[in-house]
Design a protein around this motif. Structure first.
Motif, PDB file in Angstrom:
ATOM      1  N   ASN A 172       0.793  -1.241   0.000  1.00 25.13           N
ATOM      2  CA  ASN A 172       0.000   0.000   0.000  1.00 25.13           C
ATOM      3  C   ASN A 172       0.823   1.288   0.000  1.00 25.13           C
ATOM      4  N   GLN A 173       2.138   1.212   0.182  1.00 23.47           N
ATOM      5  CA  GLN A 173       3.030   2.378   0.102  1.00 23.47           C
ATOM      6  C   GLN A 173       2.629   3.488   1.071  1.00 23.47           C
ATOM      7  N   SER A 174       2.186   3.103   2.251  1.00 25.00           N
ATOM      8  CA  SER A 174       1.758   4.109   3.235  1.00 25.00           C
ATOM      9  C   SER A 174       2.916   5.003   3.675  1.00 25.00           C
ATOM     10  N   SER A 175       4.136   4.462   3.685  1.00 21.35           N
ATOM     11  CA  SER A 175       5.299   5.263   4.095  1.00 21.35           C
ATOM     12  C   SER A 175       5.529   6.433   3.138  1.00 21.35           C
ATOM     13  N   LEU A 176       5.305   6.178   1.861  1.00 20.11           N
ATOM     14  CA  LEU A 176       5.466   7.256   0.874  1.00 20.11           C
ATOM     15  C   LEU A 176       4.405   8.332   1.085  1.00 20.11           C
ATOM     16  N   LEU A 177       3.185   7.904   1.405  1.00 23.62           N
ATOM     17  CA  LEU A 177       2.092   8.854   1.624  1.00 23.62           C
ATOM     18  C   LEU A 177       2.354   9.710   2.863  1.00 23.62           C
ATOM     19  N   ILE A 178       2.842   9.076   3.937  1.00 20.21           N
ATOM     20  CA  ILE A 178       3.163   9.820   5.160  1.00 20.21           C
ATOM     21  C   ILE A 178       4.245  10.862   4.874  1.00 20.21           C
ATOM     22  N   ARG A 179       5.270  10.440   4.167  1.00 21.28           N
ATOM     23  CA  ARG A 179       6.371  11.369   3.855  1.00 21.28           C
ATOM     24  C   ARG A 179       5.890  12.538   3.016  1.00 21.28           C
ATOM     25  N   GLU A 180       5.031  12.273   2.040  1.00 21.94           N
ATOM     26  CA  GLU A 180       4.527  13.326   1.175  1.00 21.94           C
ATOM     27  C   GLU A 180       3.722  14.361   1.975  1.00 21.94           C
ATOM     28  N   ILE A 181       2.898  13.903   2.916  1.00 23.08           N
ATOM     29  CA  ILE A 181       2.102  14.810   3.746  1.00 23.08           C
ATOM     30  C   ILE A 181       2.997  15.650   4.663  1.00 23.08           C
ATOM     31  N   LEU A 182       3.996  15.009   5.265  1.00 24.99           N
ATOM     32  CA  LEU A 182       4.835  15.692   6.259  1.00 24.99           C
ATOM     33  C   LEU A 182       5.880  16.627   5.647  1.00 24.99           C
ATOM     34  N   LEU A 183       6.168  16.455   4.372  1.00 19.73           N
ATOM     35  CA  LEU A 183       7.167  17.308   3.725  1.00 19.73           C
ATOM     36  C   LEU A 183       6.799  18.787   3.799  1.00 19.73           C
ATOM     37  N   HIS A 184       5.511  19.070   3.909  1.00 19.55           N
ATOM     38  CA  HIS A 184       5.057  20.461   3.937  1.00 19.55           C
ATOM     39  C   HIS A 184       5.039  21.037   5.347  1.00 19.55           C
ATOM     40  N   ARG A 185       5.410  20.215   6.356  1.00 19.61           N
ATOM     41  CA  ARG A 185       5.494  20.730   7.726  1.00 19.61           C
ATOM     42  C   ARG A 185       6.778  21.543   7.886  1.00 19.61           C
ATOM     43  N   ARG A 186       6.647  22.708   8.466  1.00 15.98           N
ATOM     44  CA  ARG A 186       7.776  23.633   8.530  1.00 15.98           C
ATOM     45  C   ARG A 186       8.869  23.169   9.496  1.00 15.98           C
ATOM     46  N   ASP A 187       8.485  22.641  10.665  1.00 16.84           N
ATOM     47  CA  ASP A 187       9.464  22.346  11.715  1.00 16.84           C
ATOM     48  C   ASP A 187       9.605  20.855  11.983  1.00 16.84           C
ATOM     49  N   VAL A 188       9.401  20.049  10.961  1.00 19.68           N
ATOM     50  CA  VAL A 188       9.523  18.593  11.114  1.00 19.68           C
ATOM     51  C   VAL A 188      10.561  18.072  10.126  1.00 19.68           C
ATOM     52  N   VAL A 189      11.460  17.239  10.642  1.00 17.84           N
ATOM     53  CA  VAL A 189      12.449  16.583   9.789  1.00 17.84           C
ATOM     54  C   VAL A 189      11.949  15.179   9.486  1.00 17.84           C
ATOM     55  N   ILE A 190      11.987  14.782   8.205  1.00 16.51           N
ATOM     56  CA  ILE A 190      11.533  13.442   7.812  1.00 16.51           C
ATOM     57  C   ILE A 190      12.750  12.612   7.424  1.00 16.51           C
ATOM     58  N   THR A 191      12.872  11.460   8.052  1.00 18.42           N
ATOM     59  CA  THR A 191      13.979  10.549   7.747  1.00 18.42           C
ATOM     60  C   THR A 191      13.401   9.190   7.364  1.00 18.42           C
ATOM     61  N   THR A 192      13.882   8.642   6.284  1.00 18.99           N
ATOM     62  CA  THR A 192      13.438   7.306   5.849  1.00 18.99           C
ATOM     63  C   THR A 192      14.523   6.289   6.174  1.00 18.99           C
ATOM     64  N   VAL A 193      14.134   5.213   6.831  1.00 18.68           N
ATOM     65  CA  VAL A 193      15.069   4.127   7.131  1.00 18.68           C
ATOM     66  C   VAL A 193      14.702   2.937   6.249  1.00 18.68           C
ATOM     67  N   PRO A 194      15.434   2.725   5.171  1.00 20.02           N
ATOM     68  CA  PRO A 194      15.065   1.629   4.259  1.00 20.02           C
ATOM     69  C   PRO A 194      15.547   0.275   4.760  1.00 20.02           C
ATOM     70  N   TYR A 195      14.765  -0.747   4.473  1.00 23.15           N
ATOM     71  CA  TYR A 195      15.179  -2.120   4.719  1.00 23.15           C
ATOM     72  C   TYR A 195      14.920  -2.906   3.436  1.00 23.15           C
ATOM     73  N   ARG A 196      15.997  -3.452   2.856  1.00 20.06           N
ATOM     74  CA  ARG A 196      15.897  -4.095   1.542  1.00 20.06           C
ATOM     75  C   ARG A 196      15.700  -5.604   1.676  1.00 20.06           C
ATOM     76  N   PHE A 197      14.639  -6.090   1.053  1.00 23.13           N
ATOM     77  CA  PHE A 197      14.363  -7.526   1.062  1.00 23.13           C
ATOM     78  C   PHE A 197      15.358  -8.259   0.162  1.00 23.13           C
ATOM     79  N   LYS A 198      15.660  -9.449   0.531  1.00 18.30           N
ATOM     80  CA  LYS A 198      16.601 -10.267  -0.251  1.00 18.30           C
ATOM     81  C   LYS A 198      15.895 -11.244  -1.186  1.00 18.30           C
ATOM     82  N   LYS A 199      14.592 -11.442  -0.949  1.00 17.37           N
ATOM     83  CA  LYS A 199      13.847 -12.396  -1.779  1.00 17.37           C
ATOM     84  C   LYS A 199      12.697 -11.697  -2.466  1.00 17.37           C
TER      85      LYS A 199
END
Length: 608
Positions: A581-608
């Protein structure tokens, strides 16, 4: 896969140090920068006859004096642009001349006109080339738009390969076209001189014509002046020439003017003596070639080379548009992406933009050349007029040696260009009125972009901005969707940052699920505070956003920084993304417009 296709289409990337190898000599420059002007002889004379035909074929003899008038204008423009080349050797043409001497808005009008004109150059040239193809092969008439669109795509790919490579390929069709027309004009004139052309086919020069008016003649002159579009391209593209670039550009301009004069007069004379009348289904050159040689191999040679140069005349737009876009982008009037060089050292964003907009124009106008030419011609005579007027101001202000002669040349060019421009507006207002709307809108858009870049620069400047507030600590919010390895990995990263507090946030859609998750969490991560939010309307974003706002407001009071750390898993294969459902992308897109919030993505890559 995409990179392999890209390498196949445009070739290997070039080093920045190889830029000097991409410069053009006079032979290649004449082919790539003069093709638009030279190709216009295929439709310029036809435009004169279309106007005169409203009176009758008896009026066709006026095409001769009208052609002489067009030659006078051509001479004035060649001499004027020669002066511009030496006065502004870095290129930029009408845009730079107008902006420097007449002011910002005049420069933007000239630059905007030329940007649109180069798009029209591609659309008109390719549409006219398609007309030539379908004149020889009538069964293709119904596919004009498709053929034209495919041709634009091919030319775009060719230009993405680099200016030198495209010039090497395009030189042959251009010079073949010149050779073909010289043969056509030579044989045609020989037939006329030897009496093989019946004098009954045309009215004698000076024959009285009932209903002829000065207004009609001026309209025919303005239509014939469409053959001069593309004359300015060399002055815009001086940086593409080998050293000494200004001298090479001036010589190329003189050669182009001479060839254009000979070809234009030759076609007009042959059309007059052969008594050629414009036809919807067949071009004037096709009729002249048919009358001269019949439908044999020479006819198809002439039609083939004409079709080629009409299509490849679009390359003048591809040479000049990216450079003009670069100058406008450098001055912050259009997006900065137009300043970037691509893999093959060309301004690829400008090239791609030109190709896409040209195809859209062809589709909108259904490839009808005659509908585009008036808009195309008036678009180029606006910068013609502004550039000549700008040079007048320059000579009056600077008064260099011989300035009176230079002033006189530019005055004649400005006067004739202004006259032609006004004739277009008066006589073809129904076809060119759009210029009066989109040019002001374009200039307004340029100013909006410039204001944005100025505002960005002001806000980024260390000297003009207030120093940032000191950060006393960091509060990290981690949205969690469950107890998983991805969440554990993200929490471990959050701990490594030594924040004041870590808040794990879980959004529940069910009360029982909420209670069950809290119990599991206490056993799994007892040291990290869990905040559970119940969503009445099954929305993930709304409750999360409200919670972050509350934390943000409290943090600002204590000079704390709020960081939202978003866990995100990366599937091994790209198509797997559509299964989640890509909810993480949606959360990041909404929060990018917040003035005093830093957004950090922690990726975890699947091997299979």
């Amino acid at each position: 896969m995409l990179s392999v296709v890209k390498r196949f289409l445009i070739g290997r990337p070039l080093k920045s140090s190889e830029l000097g190898e991409q410069k053009l000599n006079k032979t290649k420059a004449l082919a790539i920068l003069s093709s638009d002007a030279l190709s216009s002889v295929a439709y310029g004379p036809e435009q004169i006859l279309l106007v005169l035909m409203t009176i009758g074929t008896i009026a066709f003899w006026y095409s001769i004096p009208i052609a002489v008038g067009v030659l006078i204008l051509l001479l004035a423009l060649i001499l004027s642009y020669r002066q511009i080349i030496f006065a502004y050797p870095r290129g930029g043409g009408a845009y730079v001349v107008s902006k420097e001497n007449l002011g910002e808005n005049a420069g933007l009008i000239a630059g905007g006109s030329l940007l649109v004109d180069y798009i029209l150059t591609v659309a008109v040239s390719v549409s006219a080339g398609t007309d030539a193809i379908t004149s020889a092969i009538p069964s293709l008439h119904d596919h004009n738009v498709l053929i034209a669109s495919v041709l634009v795509i091919l030319i775009t790919i060719l230009n993405l390969r680099g200016i030198t490579e495209s010039a090497s390929i395009l030189a042959y069709p251009v010079y073949l076209f010149v050779l073909a027309l010289f043969i056509l004009i030579g044989v045609g004139l020989f037939n006329i001189i030897t009496g093989n052309v019946s004098p009954d086919l045309h009215a004698p020069l000076g024959t009285p014509v009932a209903g002829i008016t000065l207004f009609l003649l001026l309209r025919a002159f303005a239509s014939g002046s469409s053959a001069l579009t593309g004359v300015e391209a060399i002055s815009n593209a001086i940086p593409n020439f080998k050293y000494p670039s200004a001298k090479n550009a001036a010589k190329t301009l003189a050669i182009m003017g001479s060839l254009l004069a000979v070809l234009l007069v030759g076609i007009v004379v042959l059309a007059y003596y052969y008594g050629i009348s414009p036809k919807v289904e067949e071009t004037v050159i096709s009729q002249i070639a048919s009358e001269t040689f019949g439908r044999n191999y020479m006819y198809y040679f002439i039609q083939g080379t004409t079709a080629l140069i009409l299509v490849l005349a679009a390359n003048t737009g591809y040479s000049a548009f990216p450079l003009l876009a670069f100058n406008l982008s450098k001055d912050k009037y259009i997006p900065s992406m137009f300043k970037m060089r691509g893999d093959r050292l060309g301004y690829s964003n400008g090239i791609i933009t030109l190709g896409i907009t040209s195809i859209l124009l062809i589709i909108v106008f259904q490839g009808q050349t005659e509908q585009l030419i008036p808009l195309y011609a008036v678009g180029v005579f606006i910068p013609f007029t502004l550039s000549q007027t700008g040079m007048l101001v320059k000579w009056i202000r600077e008064k260099p040696k011989g300035w009176i002669v230079k002033l006189s040349i530019n005055f004649v060019g400005a006067l004739i260009s202004f006259t032609v421009m006004m004739i277009f507006f008066i006589t073809k207002f129904g076809q060119v009125w759009a210029v009066l709307i989109f040019l002001p809108l374009l200039v307004f858009g340029f100013h909006k972009v410039k204001r944005h870049y100025m505002a960005v620069g002001e806000q980024l400047s260390i000297s003009s901005c207030e120093p940032p507030l000191a950060i006393e600590g960091n509060v990290i919010i981690v949205p969690v969707a469950g107890i998983t390895y991805v969440v554990e990995h993200s929490l471990n990263y959050a701990k490594s940052l030594n924040p004041e507090q870590i808040l794990a946030v879980y959004v529940a859609f069910d009360k029982e699920d909420e209670k069950a998750f809290e119990e599991k969490w206490k056993k799994w991560q007892p040291d990290i505070r869990l905040v559970t939010l119940y969503s009445h309307y099954r929305s993930l974003i709304q409750p999360l956003s409200k919670f972050i706002s509350k934390v943000e407001n409290k943090a600002i009071e204590s000079n704390y920084q709020v960081t939202v750390l978003i866990p995100q898993f990366i599937p091994k294969k790209g198509w797997h993304n559509i299964l989640h459902n890509q909810s993480s992308l949606l959360i990041r897109e909404i929060l990018l417009h917040r003035r005093d919030v830093v957004i950090t993505t922690v990726p975890y890559r699947f091997k299979k």
